[in-house]
Design an enzyme around this catalytic site. Structure first.
Site, PDB file in Angstrom:
ATOM      1  N   HIS A  68       0.845  -1.200   0.000  1.00  0.00           N
ATOM      2  CA  HIS A  68       0.000   0.000   0.000  1.00  0.00           C
ATOM      3  C   HIS A  68       0.877   1.244   0.000  1.00  0.00           C
ATOM      4  O   HIS A  68       0.576   2.232  -0.661  1.00  0.00           O
ATOM      5  CB  HIS A  68      -0.905   0.027   1.241  1.00  0.00           C
ATOM      6  CG  HIS A  68      -1.875  -1.117   1.305  1.00  0.00           C
ATOM      7  ND1 HIS A  68      -3.120  -0.999   1.869  1.00  0.00           N
ATOM      8  CD2 HIS A  68      -1.784  -2.399   0.883  1.00  0.00           C
ATOM      9  CE1 HIS A  68      -3.757  -2.173   1.792  1.00  0.00           C
ATOM     10  NE2 HIS A  68      -2.951  -3.030   1.202  1.00  0.00           N
ATOM     11  N   GLN A  99      13.523  -4.381  -4.874  1.00  0.00           N
ATOM     12  CA  GLN A  99      13.018  -5.255  -5.946  1.00  0.00           C
ATOM     13  C   GLN A  99      13.075  -4.610  -7.327  1.00  0.00           C
ATOM     14  O   GLN A  99      13.419  -5.259  -8.309  1.00  0.00           O
ATOM     15  CB  GLN A  99      11.579  -5.683  -5.634  1.00  0.00           C
ATOM     16  CG  GLN A  99      10.978  -6.554  -6.728  1.00  0.00           C
ATOM     17  CD  GLN A  99       9.770  -7.310  -6.269  1.00  0.00           C
ATOM     18  OE1 GLN A  99       9.869  -8.112  -5.347  1.00  0.00           O
ATOM     19  NE2 GLN A  99       8.643  -7.088  -6.889  1.00  0.00           N
ATOM     20  N   HIS A 158       4.321 -14.340  -6.427  1.00  0.00           N
ATOM     21  CA  HIS A 158       2.984 -14.600  -5.908  1.00  0.00           C
ATOM     22  C   HIS A 158       1.898 -13.845  -6.670  1.00  0.00           C
ATOM     23  O   HIS A 158       0.724 -14.042  -6.408  1.00  0.00           O
ATOM     24  CB  HIS A 158       2.948 -14.188  -4.431  1.00  0.00           C
ATOM     25  CG  HIS A 158       3.153 -12.708  -4.210  1.00  0.00           C
ATOM     26  ND1 HIS A 158       4.130 -11.978  -4.857  1.00  0.00           N
ATOM     27  CD2 HIS A 158       2.499 -11.810  -3.415  1.00  0.00           C
ATOM     28  CE1 HIS A 158       4.069 -10.710  -4.465  1.00  0.00           C
ATOM     29  NE2 HIS A 158       3.083 -10.585  -3.591  1.00  0.00           N
ATOM     30  N   SER A 193       4.085  -6.211  -7.609  1.00  0.00           N
ATOM     31  CA  SER A 193       5.101  -7.031  -8.265  1.00  0.00           C
ATOM     32  C   SER A 193       4.704  -7.340  -9.706  1.00  0.00           C
ATOM     33  O   SER A 193       5.553  -7.400 -10.595  1.00  0.00           O
ATOM     34  CB  SER A 193       5.316  -8.335  -7.496  1.00  0.00           C
ATOM     35  OG  SER A 193       5.782  -8.036  -6.198  1.00  0.00           O
ATOM     36  N   GLU A 213       5.445  -4.227 -11.619  1.00  0.00           N
ATOM     37  CA  GLU A 213       6.893  -4.017 -11.700  1.00  0.00           C
ATOM     38  C   GLU A 213       7.513  -4.963 -12.725  1.00  0.00           C
ATOM     39  O   GLU A 213       8.394  -4.576 -13.493  1.00  0.00           O
ATOM     40  CB  GLU A 213       7.521  -4.185 -10.309  1.00  0.00           C
ATOM     41  CG  GLU A 213       7.139  -3.034  -9.367  1.00  0.00           C
ATOM     42  CD  GLU A 213       7.337  -3.339  -7.877  1.00  0.00           C
ATOM     43  OE1 GLU A 213       7.992  -4.344  -7.550  1.00  0.00           O
ATOM     44  OE2 GLU A 213       6.822  -2.560  -7.051  1.00  0.00           O
ATOM     45  N   ASP A 251      -5.972 -10.864  -4.441  1.00  0.00           N
ATOM     46  CA  ASP A 251      -6.178 -10.688  -5.892  1.00  0.00           C
ATOM     47  C   ASP A 251      -5.184 -11.490  -6.725  1.00  0.00           C
ATOM     48  O   ASP A 251      -5.137 -11.345  -7.944  1.00  0.00           O
ATOM     49  CB  ASP A 251      -6.011  -9.199  -6.221  1.00  0.00           C
ATOM     50  CG  ASP A 251      -4.643  -8.687  -5.771  1.00  0.00           C
ATOM     51  OD1 ASP A 251      -4.045  -9.290  -4.838  1.00  0.00           O
ATOM     52  OD2 ASP A 251      -4.150  -7.705  -6.344  1.00  0.00           O
ATOM     53  N   GLN A 252      -4.357 -12.312  -6.077  1.00  0.00           N
ATOM     54  CA  GLN A 252      -3.224 -12.907  -6.796  1.00  0.00           C
ATOM     55  C   GLN A 252      -3.634 -13.913  -7.863  1.00  0.00           C
ATOM     56  O   GLN A 252      -3.003 -13.999  -8.924  1.00  0.00           O
ATOM     57  CB  GLN A 252      -2.252 -13.518  -5.777  1.00  0.00           C
ATOM     58  CG  GLN A 252      -1.669 -12.439  -4.856  1.00  0.00           C
ATOM     59  CD  GLN A 252      -1.075 -12.967  -3.568  1.00  0.00           C
ATOM     60  OE1 GLN A 252      -0.816 -14.145  -3.434  1.00  0.00           O
ATOM     61  NE2 GLN A 252      -0.867 -12.077  -2.599  1.00  0.00           N
TER      62      GLN A 252
HETATM   63  O1  LIG Z   1      12.576  -7.987  -1.355  1.00  0.00           O
HETATM   64  C1  LIG Z   1      11.607  -7.308  -1.707  1.00  0.00           C
HETATM   65  C2  LIG Z   1      10.315  -7.844  -1.939  1.00  0.00           C
HETATM   66  C3  LIG Z   1       9.304  -6.978  -2.316  1.00  0.00           C
HETATM   67  N1  LIG Z   1       9.552  -5.646  -2.449  1.00  0.00           N
HETATM   68  C4  LIG Z   1       8.456  -4.716  -2.823  1.00  0.00           C
HETATM   69  O2  LIG Z   1       7.328  -4.981  -2.019  1.00  0.00           O
HETATM   70  C5  LIG Z   1       6.151  -4.711  -2.749  1.00  0.00           C
HETATM   71  C6  LIG Z   1       5.262  -5.923  -2.619  1.00  0.00           C
HETATM   72  O3  LIG Z   1       3.981  -5.610  -3.096  1.00  0.00           O
HETATM   73  P1  LIG Z   1       3.036  -6.702  -3.802  1.00  0.00           P
HETATM   74  O4  LIG Z   1       3.754  -7.346  -4.907  1.00  0.00           O
HETATM   75  O5  LIG Z   1       1.771  -6.033  -4.173  1.00  0.00           O
HETATM   76  O6  LIG Z   1       2.844  -7.834  -2.729  1.00  0.00           O
HETATM   77  P2  LIG Z   1       2.264  -7.800  -1.207  1.00  0.00           P
HETATM   78  O7  LIG Z   1       3.166  -7.087  -0.340  1.00  0.00           O
HETATM   79  O8  LIG Z   1       2.000  -9.212  -0.861  1.00  0.00           O
HETATM   80  O9  LIG Z   1       0.894  -7.008  -1.407  1.00  0.00           O
HETATM   81  C7  LIG Z   1      -0.406  -7.135  -0.860  1.00  0.00           C
HETATM   82  O10 LIG Z   1      -1.071  -5.960  -1.364  1.00  0.00           O
HETATM   83  C8  LIG Z   1      -1.203  -5.891  -2.792  1.00  0.00           C
HETATM   84  C9  LIG Z   1      -1.903  -4.585  -3.119  1.00  0.00           C
HETATM   85  O11 LIG Z   1      -3.167  -4.557  -2.559  1.00  0.00           O
HETATM   86  C10 LIG Z   1      -1.977  -7.097  -3.326  1.00  0.00           C
HETATM   87  O12 LIG Z   1      -2.020  -7.058  -4.735  1.00  0.00           O
HETATM   88  C11 LIG Z   1      -1.308  -8.385  -2.845  1.00  0.00           C
HETATM   89  O13 LIG Z   1      -2.061  -9.509  -3.280  1.00  0.00           O
HETATM   90  C12 LIG Z   1      -1.183  -8.376  -1.325  1.00  0.00           C
HETATM   91  O14 LIG Z   1      -0.552  -9.549  -0.856  1.00  0.00           O
HETATM   92  C13 LIG Z   1       6.576  -4.448  -4.200  1.00  0.00           C
HETATM   93  O15 LIG Z   1       6.523  -3.068  -4.467  1.00  0.00           O
HETATM   94  C14 LIG Z   1       8.019  -4.925  -4.246  1.00  0.00           C
HETATM   95  O16 LIG Z   1       8.843  -4.184  -5.109  1.00  0.00           O
HETATM   96  C15 LIG Z   1      10.799  -5.128  -2.238  1.00  0.00           C
HETATM   97  O17 LIG Z   1      11.048  -3.929  -2.381  1.00  0.00           O
HETATM   98  N2  LIG Z   1      11.784  -5.985  -1.865  1.00  0.00           N
END
Ligand SMILES: O=c1ccn([C@@H]2O[C@H](COP(=O)(O)OP(=O)(O)O[C@H]3O[C@H](CO)[C@@H](O)[C@H](O)[C@H]3O)[C@@H](O)[C@H]2O)c(=O)[nH]1
Length: 491
Positions: free
Chosen positions: A16, A341, A356, A361, A364, A380-381
């Site tokens: 978020h 990331q 996931h 992600s 990205e 939502d995955q």
């Molecule tokens: O080593 C890491 C791993 C992740 N990230 C960042 O962490 C964020 C992760 O976000 P996301 O890929 O959306 O996963 P979640 O943290 O699991 O996000 C939750 O929130 C999202 C937005 O609501 C939903 O789409 C997902 O299903 C929900 O699990 C991204 O910006 C990545 O770049 C890093 O910077 N470094």
């Protein structure tokens, strides 16, 4: 824009905070407006690194400020967040008003629909930043809206639910691919009322507005089909400099809630181009130990180098991590607790991303042009994994066995497709490259997302001029019970 003051408010979850902080930067870049970013008191203390944003950070209460008091269950947590959050958001808005910096526009994100109620009561216009796909929003909207939404119908036949849902602008969705927070009796059904509230506040707005972290041509049909609540794609919400080396202005991406490693870039530098498999499951999912073991076996079976993010927040992971380190030498596979990331995905050694399918992600990887293997877990995955495999065709989705585990052979097969010589891989890699170009086109000057943000800002200025005077002190003269914003709402 000089007199505008945006207050951006987000829950302190990694998925978020990142898109909201990028929006804060984009607003600063596109206008001379003042931008303030707020999250919860405890959340603010958890952030390890902030982006270079010359705005202010503010804290609002979630009712669990010291991080020690725990909610008994997610329903308690959500209702306390609403109660305490509404109250402190009201106080924050009043403080700004008294300090001659009245907030003129509020942008809130997921799980905070009550923020829109507070804003409306205080005559402050607001927009919802939906941080998942337009597809997820459309499914929510068609499921939960009060005029022909299918939720009640669905709920009434919970023992024999329909096997698929057809929403405008989308292919048919099997039940299991619908966001899990929409499924009655599903593992995340405590969130359904929150999403209902989100849709309800948008339906109440005379001019609703939903900013979307997506771009026009990625989800064109579905965006057009949810016109009623005015969806505005302004993504990908990622620093332009990381997408395009010609833009050196800003490379910092979101913030970090976890301590980052430092050694991985040097390790990546030592690997050939497009040779490395990157693995990360976002900031929330905790995989079962046997799933991790299958992944490790599958990865070893590919004989390719891999960089794997295993967050150290779970004891189960620590146990697995020790075992994995014994089996793999660091030359072949590097395990890190957290990384930057976007910096990793932009590195030329990365050949594919096993993930996931969290929305950030997913965006990205699309923006970096990296093909993916999806092992979706919840929320939502599965929706995103379906779109990746069937619509955008920039990756494959790994199939689970009868007990819900993706086995090592399946992992190896999928990886062989996206990074090796498996059937269909060429097309997937070329689609991934195509989406990278289109994502970049969308955010650069004159691109669709850039223009959409510009038009959104112009619209705010025009509306503000029309109702000139409302922003000055409107909040100060009212007393409200901020814990009950619904009852206070004008509608
Ligand atoms: O080593 C890491 C791993 C992740 N990230 C960042 O962490 C964020 C992760 O976000 P996301 O890929 O959306 O996963 P979640 O943290 O699991 O996000 C939750 O929130 C999202 C937005 O609501 C939903 O789409 C997902 O299903 C929900 O699990 C991204 O910006 C990545 O770049 C890093 O910077 N470094």
């Amino acid at each position: 824009m000089e007199n505008q003051h945006f207050l951006l408010i987000a829950c302190p979850f990694q998925g978020h905070l990142n898109p909201m902080l990028q929006l804060a930067k984009n607003l600063r870049q596109a206008s001379a407006a003042r931008v303030t970013f707020a999250t919860t008191v405890h959340g603010l203390t958890q952030i390890k690194t902030f982006p270079s944003l010359d705005g202010l950070y503010f804290a609002s209460s979630d009712g669990f400020d010291d991080g020690i008091k725990q909610a008994n269950n997610s329903q308690d947590m959500l209702s306390e967040l609403k109660r305490a959050g509404s109250q402190t958001l009201t106080e924050l808005l009043m403080t700004f008003s008294k300090n001659s910096h009245p907030v003129s526009f509020l942008i809130y994100t997921l799980i905070l629909p009550w923020a829109a109620d507070v804003a409306r009561y205080m005559s402050i216009p607001s927009a919802f930043l939906y941080i998942q796909s337009a597809t997820s929003l459309a499914l929510c909207y068609h499921f939960l809206n009060r005029h022909g939404g299918v939720y009640d119908l669905y709920n009434s036949c919970v023992n024999n639910p329909p096997s698929s849902i057809q929403a405008p602008g989308l292919p048919p969705f099997e039940t299991e691919d619908i966001p899990s927070f929409l499924l009655p009796n599903g593992p995340h059904s405590s969130l359904t009322p929150v999403f209902q509230h989100h849709i309800q506040v948008l339906e109440q707005e005379p001019s609703p507005c939903v900013l979307l972290n997506t771009f026009d041509c990625l989800e064109e049909d579905v965006i057009a089909a949810i016109g009623n609540i005015n969806p505005i794609p302004i993504g990908p919400l990622i620093p332009l400099a990381l997408l395009d080396k010609n833009h050196q202005s800003d490379t910092s991406c979101g913030c970090d809630l976890f301590e980052k490693s430092t050694e991985y870039i040097q390790w990546l530098n030592s690997k050939p181009k497009r040779s490395v498999i990157y693995i990360s499951f976002g900031s929330i999912a905790v995989l079962q130990k046997n799933q991790m073991e299958e992944m490790l076996l599958g990865l070893i079976g590919t004989c390719r180098p891999f960089l794997w993010v295993i967050r150290s927040s779970s004891n189960k992971d620590t146990e697995f991590e020790e075992m994995a380190r014994e089996k793999v030498n660091e030359e072949e596979g590097l395990i890190v607790p957290w990384c930057s990331q976007m910096e990793v995905l932009a590195h030329e050694s990365i050949g594919c991303y096993m993930m996931h399918c969290g929305w950030n992600s997913t965006m990205e990887s699309l923006a970096a042009g990296i093909p993916v293997v999806g092992l979706p877990q919840f929320a939502d995955q599965k929706t995103n994994a379906k779109m990746i495999e069937e619509v955008w065709r920039n990756g494959v989705r790994a199939r689970v066995n009868e007990v819900g585990i993706v086995e090592a052979d399946e992992i190896r097969r999928c990886l062989e497709v996206v990074i090796g010589s498996g059937e269909g891989g060429q097309e997937i890699r070329s689609n991934a490259k195509k989406w990278r170009g289109l994502a970049l086109d969308a955010v650069k000057v004159g691109g669709s997302s850039h223009n959409n943000l510009k038009a959104f800002l112009e619209n705010i200025t025009t509306s503000a001029k029309k109702i000139n005077g409302v922003f000055d002190g409107g909040a100060e003269n009212k007393t409200i019970d901020a814990t009950k914003p619904n009852e206070n709402s004008n509608n």
